[in-house]
Write a protein that holds these residues in place. Structure first.
Motif, PDB file in Angstrom:
ATOM      1  N   PHE A  21     -46.616 -57.642  19.343  1.00 47.20           N
ATOM      2  CA  PHE A  21     -46.279 -56.860  20.274  1.00 47.20           C
ATOM      3  C   PHE A  21     -47.400 -55.836  20.859  1.00 47.20           C
ATOM      4  N   SER A  33     -43.664 -52.020  25.386  1.00 44.80           N
ATOM      5  CA  SER A  33     -42.690 -52.060  26.523  1.00 44.80           C
ATOM      6  C   SER A  33     -42.951 -52.728  27.786  1.00 44.80           C
ATOM      7  N   SER A  36     -43.229 -56.252  27.082  1.00 40.94           N
ATOM      8  CA  SER A  36     -41.923 -57.273  25.876  1.00 40.94           C
ATOM      9  C   SER A  36     -41.383 -57.417  27.712  1.00 40.94           C
ATOM     10  N   HIS A  37     -41.286 -56.446  28.678  1.00 41.43           N
ATOM     11  CA  HIS A  37     -40.690 -57.105  29.677  1.00 41.43           C
ATOM     12  C   HIS A  37     -40.873 -57.987  30.582  1.00 41.43           C
ATOM     13  N   ARG A  40     -39.441 -60.849  28.655  1.00 43.35           N
ATOM     14  CA  ARG A  40     -38.608 -61.560  29.236  1.00 43.35           C
ATOM     15  C   ARG A  40     -38.795 -62.343  30.855  1.00 43.35           C
ATOM     16  N   ARG A  53     -38.170 -63.393  18.161  1.00 39.34           N
ATOM     17  CA  ARG A  53     -38.410 -61.405  18.338  1.00 39.34           C
ATOM     18  C   ARG A  53     -37.041 -60.711  17.118  1.00 39.34           C
ATOM     19  N   VAL A  58     -42.297 -60.809  15.595  1.00 37.33           N
ATOM     20  CA  VAL A  58     -42.874 -61.867  16.539  1.00 37.33           C
ATOM     21  C   VAL A  58     -43.143 -62.958  16.318  1.00 37.33           C
TER      22      VAL A  58
END
Length: 302
Positions: A21, A33, A36-37, A40, A53, A58
């Protein structure tokens, strides 16, 4: 299943390609971040896990590998299609990020950057000077500038400026005391000012004559990591230095330094701007390249 956006799919490809990431975020200019969001949300929309993860790594799942294999060529084709319309843009815009050797940045700032900013008001230039050779893709740079021999082979490289040369130099006082070496092997009997590279390794001096190549691990009690300091040390009579001809130009002209082993120090192709060939060239980088190709750099400034 909710159909994902193109930007979300690009995020997946970046993270899956880098297996990181952080590296993907550096390339895309956002925070880890945020990626990552996005991942998801993408997995929720597709209803399938694409990445496994942990706090340290990863890994791409089987479903993720299959999606990556199909998406990667599609995104390359899309980038190529967008390249087709770039020439029709009336005003290039955006930021071009360049990683360059420390000694080259001044050259770009004096001769290339002013013209880029003058011609293209919507283009910004972000240059990072660095001694060590970095992975420009991993570092999130659009391009790098280095000597041709250090450019990675998988890059598109554009040569600019005249040839370069590294030479051996010493002060007249030192040569009067220690004699003048006639061959690279003679350096074994001399005080040499050694060069520590950014990686921490000692540089082996490289020579060539009539097709014969030599790399000499020279002796010496003084080790430095800066061209200007090595030149100053040679002027002070501390030994023989192996430096770029430009860094010693003034001292050679006024007699403070004398070149030695010149017939073993041929010129070589000089500077190159390089960038990844597998991705679309951003308009700001294209504008920078166009100016770079036009400008004739003065030899005295190299």
């Amino acid at each position: 299943m909710t159909e994902p956006s193109l930007s979300d799919l690009k995020v997946f490809v970046a993270v899956a390609t880098h297996r990181s990431f952080r590296k993907a975020a550096d390339e895309m200019g956002v925070s880890p971040s945020t990626l990552s969001h996005t991942m998801r949300s993408l997995e929720t929309d597709l209803g399938v896990r694409l990445l496994n993860r942990t706090t340290r790594s990863v890994a791409v799942t089987e479903a993720g590998e299959r999606l990556l294999a199909r998406l990667s060529p599609v995104l390359i084709d899309l980038a190529s299609a967008l390249d087709e319309v770039d020439p029709y843009r009336s005003t290039p815009a955006g930021t071009v990020r360049i990683n360059a050797a420390a000694g080259v940045v001044g050259l770009l700032v004096r001769h290339v950057v002013p013209e880029v900013l003058k011609r293209h008001p919507q283009v910004s230039v972000d240059i990072v000077s660095e001694g060590r050779l970095v992975d420009i893709v991993e570092g999130g740079f659009d391009a790098g500038v280095r000597l041709g021999e250090t450019v990675p082979r998988d890059m598109v490289a554009i040569r600019f400026g005249p040839e370069a040369r590294f030479i051996c130099v010493a002060s007249p006082d030192y040569l009067a005391r220690a004699s003048t070496p006639a061959t690279p092997e003679d350096l074994a009997a001399h005080d040499c000012i050694r060069h520590r590279m950014p990686s921490g390794k000692l540089y082996r001096w490289e020579f060539e004559r009539h097709g014969q190549e030599l790399a000499v691990d020279v002796p010496g009690r003084l080790t430095l990591d800066d061209q200007a300091l090595m030149t100053d040390a040679a002027i002070a009579g501390l030994g023989i230095a192996y430096v770029s001809e430009q860094s010693a130009r003034e001292a050679l002209a006024d007699g403070r330094l004398t070149p030695v082993l010149l017939d073993w120090c041929p010129p070589f192709p000089g500077l190159y701007l390089y960038y990844p060939g597998h991705r679309r060239v951003p308009p700001a980088l294209r504008a920078f390249i166009d100016v770079l190709k036009e400008i004739k750099l003065p030899t005295s400034d190299l």
